[in-house]
Write an enzyme that holds these catalytic residues in place. Sequence first.
Site, PDB file in Angstrom:
ATOM      1  N   ASP A 166     -60.327  37.007  29.449  1.00  0.00           N
ATOM      2  CA  ASP A 166     -59.277  36.905  29.387  1.00  0.00           C
ATOM      3  C   ASP A 166     -58.442  37.653  28.413  1.00  0.00           C
ATOM      4  O   ASP A 166     -58.949  38.164  27.405  1.00  0.00           O
ATOM      5  CB  ASP A 166     -59.311  35.108  28.814  1.00  0.00           C
TER       6      ASP A 166
HETATM    7  N1  URA Z   1     -64.896  32.730  28.608  1.00  0.00           N
HETATM    8  C1  URA Z   1     -63.920  32.592  28.679  1.00  0.00           C
HETATM    9  O1  URA Z   1     -63.823  31.390  28.622  1.00  0.00           O
HETATM   10  N2  URA Z   1     -62.913  33.758  28.804  1.00  0.00           N
HETATM   11  C2  URA Z   1     -62.967  35.029  28.433  1.00  0.00           C
HETATM   12  O2  URA Z   1     -62.786  36.019  28.513  1.00  0.00           O
HETATM   13  C3  URA Z   1     -64.868  34.701  28.522  1.00  0.00           C
HETATM   14  C4  URA Z   1     -65.156  33.595  29.110  1.00  0.00           C
END
Ligand code: URA
Length: 244
Positions: A112
């Site tokens: 993310d």
């Molecule tokens: N899980 C999440 O919620 N975000 C990420 O970036 C990676 C794993």
Amino acid sequence: MQPMQLERILHAQGFGSRKECRSLIRAGHVSVAGTPCEDPYADFDPGSLDGSPGLAFSVGDEVWRFRARAYVMLHKPSGYECSQKPTFHPSVFTLLPPQLLARGVQCIGRLDQDTTGLLLLSDDGQFIHQWSSGKKRTPKLYEVTLKHPVDETFAAKLVAGVELHDEPAPIAATACELTSPTTLLMTLCEGKYHQVKRMVGAAGNRVEALHRSRVGGLTLDPALAPGQWRWLESADLQQLADYA
Ligand code: URA
């Protein structure tokens, strides 16, 4: 390896179109193993340009080693999207040099925009497919900062499995260790969308910060500051696969 014309070597390493590489060579910007070469059609064994002392090519002031395929790790900073066409934030691809972009490197899985840590990229289609496939069940280690303090029962809940919207069966962490009342080390073997945040949410808390520190047996190099990248060497690739 088969001998290759210098122009093709530069092109394969991301220095531009064949024509642009030819111009760089003819303009005297290129040396091979320390010797200037202005002939774009001169043949060299690219396998010998392996970066050992004196065995590399240089373009301008930069010394390069021939790499048939590109494998790199990036310390992803917060505020960057893993997409080539980002929506709200700059792309992680802006953190890489033009030679890697020209080679068409792609992210292996995504993080993310607000997640930091280990992101792997490559231009090797088979490798990308192999390591992004959920079927492989590669363990990924996340350092999770929670909004609300918890005790061991919270970690146990994540390991037992939680119900996620759109998932037919409960999803469980492979391992979960409480390192303080608001920090967890969580290992996941799937790569579902927002998986850590959704699991923590389903267990009744909220993720304040998320950092990925390991993929398979490969740990983020502590020498890399956020935003920095480095090549993966064969020992790193071995470590990646070494996680039994
Ligand atoms: N899980 C999440 O919620 N975000 C990420 O970036 C990676 C794993």
